[in-house]
Design a protein around this motif. Structure first.
Motif, PDB file in Angstrom:
ATOM      1  N   ARG A 229       0.374  -1.410  -0.172  1.00 13.51           N
ATOM      2  CA  ARG A 229      -0.206  -0.026   0.245  1.00 13.51           C
ATOM      3  C   ARG A 229       0.838   1.296  -0.302  1.00 13.51           C
ATOM      4  N   TYR A 230       1.645   0.833   0.904  1.00 10.53           N
ATOM      5  CA  TYR A 230       2.521   2.722   1.391  1.00 10.53           C
ATOM      6  C   TYR A 230       3.705   2.869  -0.202  1.00 10.53           C
ATOM      7  N   GLY A 231       4.329   1.127   0.165  1.00 12.81           N
ATOM      8  CA  GLY A 231       5.608   1.465  -1.009  1.00 12.81           C
ATOM      9  C   GLY A 231       5.766   1.212  -2.643  1.00 12.81           C
ATOM     10  N   ALA A 232       5.038   0.378  -2.311  1.00 12.75           N
ATOM     11  CA  ALA A 232       4.794  -0.146  -4.317  1.00 12.75           C
ATOM     12  C   ALA A 232       3.618   0.744  -5.318  1.00 12.75           C
ATOM     13  N   VAL A 233       2.338   0.821  -4.397  1.00 11.54           N
ATOM     14  CA  VAL A 233       1.442   1.450  -4.988  1.00 11.54           C
ATOM     15  C   VAL A 233       1.595   2.840  -5.622  1.00 11.54           C
ATOM     16  N   PRO A 234       2.531   3.927  -4.392  1.00  9.94           N
ATOM     17  CA  PRO A 234       3.081   5.086  -5.359  1.00  9.94           C
ATOM     18  C   PRO A 234       3.197   4.758  -6.329  1.00  9.94           C
ATOM     19  N   GLN A 235       4.376   4.115  -6.613  1.00 11.27           N
ATOM     20  CA  GLN A 235       4.863   3.966  -7.106  1.00 11.27           C
ATOM     21  C   GLN A 235       4.377   3.891  -9.151  1.00 11.27           C
ATOM     22  N   VAL A 236       3.327   2.885  -8.896  1.00 11.76           N
ATOM     23  CA  VAL A 236       2.988   2.259 -10.247  1.00 11.76           C
ATOM     24  C   VAL A 236       1.623   2.583 -10.643  1.00 11.76           C
ATOM     25  N   LEU A 237       1.251   3.612 -10.036  1.00  9.01           N
ATOM     26  CA  LEU A 237      -0.169   3.959  -9.724  1.00  9.01           C
ATOM     27  C   LEU A 237      -0.037   5.031 -11.405  1.00  9.01           C
ATOM     28  N   PRO A 238       1.218   5.976 -11.656  1.00  6.30           N
ATOM     29  CA  PRO A 238       0.548   6.414 -13.397  1.00  6.30           C
ATOM     30  C   PRO A 238       0.539   5.549 -14.247  1.00  6.30           C
ATOM     31  N   ASN A 239       1.275   4.489 -14.376  1.00  2.41           N
ATOM     32  CA  ASN A 239       2.060   3.397 -15.235  1.00  2.41           C
ATOM     33  C   ASN A 239       0.651   2.664 -15.190  1.00  2.41           C
ATOM     34  N   ILE A 240      -0.408   2.543 -13.850  1.00  3.20           N
ATOM     35  CA  ILE A 240      -1.602   1.537 -14.167  1.00  3.20           C
ATOM     36  C   ILE A 240      -2.761   2.334 -14.729  1.00  3.20           C
ATOM     37  N   ILE A 241      -2.677   3.675 -14.332  1.00  6.41           N
ATOM     38  CA  ILE A 241      -3.421   4.319 -15.044  1.00  6.41           C
ATOM     39  C   ILE A 241      -3.721   4.187 -16.506  1.00  6.41           C
ATOM     40  N   SER A 242      -1.879   4.123 -17.107  1.00  6.17           N
ATOM     41  CA  SER A 242      -1.930   4.832 -18.254  1.00  6.17           C
ATOM     42  C   SER A 242      -2.657   3.276 -19.487  1.00  6.17           C
ATOM     43  N   TYR A 243      -2.061   2.300 -18.719  1.00  6.37           N
ATOM     44  CA  TYR A 243      -2.457   0.739 -19.166  1.00  6.37           C
ATOM     45  C   TYR A 243      -3.873   0.469 -18.913  1.00  6.37           C
ATOM     46  N   THR A 244      -4.808   1.632 -18.321  1.00  4.25           N
ATOM     47  CA  THR A 244      -5.816   1.761 -17.589  1.00  4.25           C
ATOM     48  C   THR A 244      -7.136   1.829 -18.704  1.00  4.25           C
ATOM     49  N   LEU A 245      -5.544   3.232 -19.251  1.00  4.52           N
ATOM     50  CA  LEU A 245      -6.977   4.103 -20.067  1.00  4.52           C
ATOM     51  C   LEU A 245      -7.131   2.421 -21.273  1.00  4.52           C
ATOM     52  N   LEU A 246      -5.564   2.502 -21.951  1.00  3.40           N
ATOM     53  CA  LEU A 246      -5.199   1.959 -22.896  1.00  3.40           C
ATOM     54  C   LEU A 246      -6.114   0.392 -23.010  1.00  3.40           C
ATOM     55  N   ARG A 247      -6.218  -0.546 -21.981  1.00  3.93           N
ATOM     56  CA  ARG A 247      -7.424  -2.073 -22.381  1.00  3.93           C
ATOM     57  C   ARG A 247      -8.266  -1.557 -22.339  1.00  3.93           C
ATOM     58  N   PHE A 248      -8.963  -0.040 -22.230  1.00  2.63           N
ATOM     59  CA  PHE A 248     -10.521   0.174 -22.399  1.00  2.63           C
ATOM     60  C   PHE A 248     -10.880   0.346 -23.908  1.00  2.63           C
ATOM     61  N   GLU A 249      -9.689   1.249 -23.865  1.00  2.00           N
ATOM     62  CA  GLU A 249      -9.842   1.188 -25.548  1.00  2.00           C
ATOM     63  C   GLU A 249     -10.330   0.261 -26.150  1.00  2.00           C
ATOM     64  N   ILE A 250      -9.498  -1.361 -25.916  1.00  2.00           N
ATOM     65  CA  ILE A 250      -9.025  -2.048 -26.614  1.00  2.00           C
ATOM     66  C   ILE A 250     -10.512  -3.104 -26.358  1.00  2.00           C
ATOM     67  N   ASN A 251     -10.565  -3.095 -25.486  1.00  2.54           N
ATOM     68  CA  ASN A 251     -12.099  -3.415 -24.670  1.00  2.54           C
ATOM     69  C   ASN A 251     -13.776  -2.905 -25.819  1.00  2.54           C
ATOM     70  N   VAL A 252     -13.867  -1.577 -25.634  1.00  2.00           N
ATOM     71  CA  VAL A 252     -13.910  -1.791 -26.478  1.00  2.00           C
ATOM     72  C   VAL A 252     -14.416  -2.136 -28.066  1.00  2.00           C
ATOM     73  N   ARG A 253     -13.146  -1.871 -28.771  1.00  2.00           N
ATOM     74  CA  ARG A 253     -13.046  -3.000 -29.657  1.00  2.00           C
ATOM     75  C   ARG A 253     -13.485  -3.961 -29.901  1.00  2.00           C
ATOM     76  N   SER A 254     -12.937  -5.210 -28.894  1.00  2.00           N
ATOM     77  CA  SER A 254     -13.312  -6.084 -28.896  1.00  2.00           C
ATOM     78  C   SER A 254     -14.538  -6.215 -28.144  1.00  2.00           C
ATOM     79  N   SER A 255     -15.487  -5.522 -27.490  1.00  2.00           N
ATOM     80  CA  SER A 255     -17.055  -5.302 -27.448  1.00  2.00           C
ATOM     81  C   SER A 255     -17.627  -5.850 -28.344  1.00  2.00           C
TER      82      SER A 255
END
Length: 314
Positions: A229-255
């Motif tokens: 929670r306090y050591g890992a998540v703050p470091q990876v949060l920006p990349n997680i947001i980027s991958y999540t938004l990209l995956r949403f775009e991919i899921n629209v095409r898949s859906s």
């Protein structure tokens, strides 16, 4: 290590014998590098030729010409004109003097398509939400540097591999059998596949973090969850947001495709248009999906820049 780095790695030498030994060692390393490059190139060429042969890329076939004669032609070049013919069939007739009427005829089912487009976006949104939750929670025990033990690591990784290995269409067929025809099957199919894909991406991000903050939390008496929670998540949060938004775009095409097997969304319209050979309907559906993806991509970029503090920067 590069050749330049290897040169600088050697200690200072003096005398002809030392220089001669250095030259022999350097020459041997360069020769080994050339051999490895040659072997890699040979393997690539062999794989390319094998793939081209299996895909009939080099296959020739006998065709009948308009004058009745026969000729041998390569399949791939001979098939390119047919691709152009198919694309030409999908293009509508648009005239400037009757542009409004032609567009109305092209998008004649726009009310139905708009309703199914909204359904497609909602399927993608719900599936992305499920995928983010599952992938985020499983990414930490699936990371080599964060897993509590090797058994948890092995189980989480195998689950994520199974989830993303099975295509969305196959998952959709399974869930259509379980939940009947409708959006629910699409949400489960795309969501499960997204869990495996996002879990893989998130875990790779986790393996690149700095472990010093986690060690500090552990030294202060924090549990494994506190370290995450306090050591890992703050470091990876920006990349997680980027991958999540990209995956949403991919899921629209898949859906928009899984409806082909009855899992909701625009896919059922693709199936209807292909069954009745309504080629202009296919191009209209393509335009709708293309515009939707462009809008989502633009909105995702703005949202990501706002979150990471790049909004307004050139």
């Amino acid at each position: 290590m590069s050749d330049v780095a290897e040169l600088t790695a050697y200690p200072p030498v003096s005398g002809p014998s030392a220089i001669s030994a250095f030259e022999r060692d350097f020459s041997a390393k360069r020769k080994a590098a050339r051999i490895n490059w040659a072997l890699g190139t040979a393997v690539f060429v062999a794989l390319f030729l094998a793939t081209a042969w299996l895909g009939d890329f080099f296959k020739v076939t006998q065709v009948t010409l308009p004058d009745g004669s026969r000729d041998w032609r390569w399949i791939v070049p001979a098939g390119i004109p047919r691709l152009g013919e198919y694309i030409e069939k999908t293009l509508p007739v648009l005239r400037w003097e009757s542009l409004g009427a032609d567009l109305a005829e092209w998008f004649w089912r726009w009310r139905i398509w708009l309703r199914l487009l909204v359904e497609t976006i909602l399927i993608a949104f719900m599936a992305t939400t499920l995928g983010v939750i599952g992938g985020f929670l499983l990414s930490f025990p699936a990371s080599r540097n964060l897993a509590p033990n090797r058994w948890v690591l092995w189980i989480c990784r195998r689950y994520l591999e199974i989830a993303r290995t099975v295509p969305e269409l196959v998952w959709a067929l399974i869930f259509v059998f379980c939940f009947s025809v409708g959006p629910m099957a699409g949400v489960m199919a795309v969501g499960l596949h997204a869990t495996g894909a996002l879990g893989k991406l998130y875990s790779e991000v986790n393996e690149n973090i700095d472990m010093a903050p986690l060690e500090g939390v552990k030294a202060a008496g924090g549990s494994w969850f506190d370290q995450i929670r306090y050591g890992a998540v703050p470091q990876v949060l920006p990349n997680i947001i980027s991958y999540t938004l990209l995956r949403f775009e991919i899921n629209v095409r898949s859906s928009s495709i899984i409806g082909y097997v009855g899992a909701g969304g625009l896919g059922q319209e693709f199936r209807t248009a292909m069954s009745f050979q309504e080629y202009t309907d296919l191009s209209a559906l393509f335009v709708i999906i293309f515009v939707t993806v462009v809008v989502i991509d633009f909105g995702s970029e703005k949202l990501r820049h706002r979150i990471i503090g790049l909004e307004g920067r050139s």
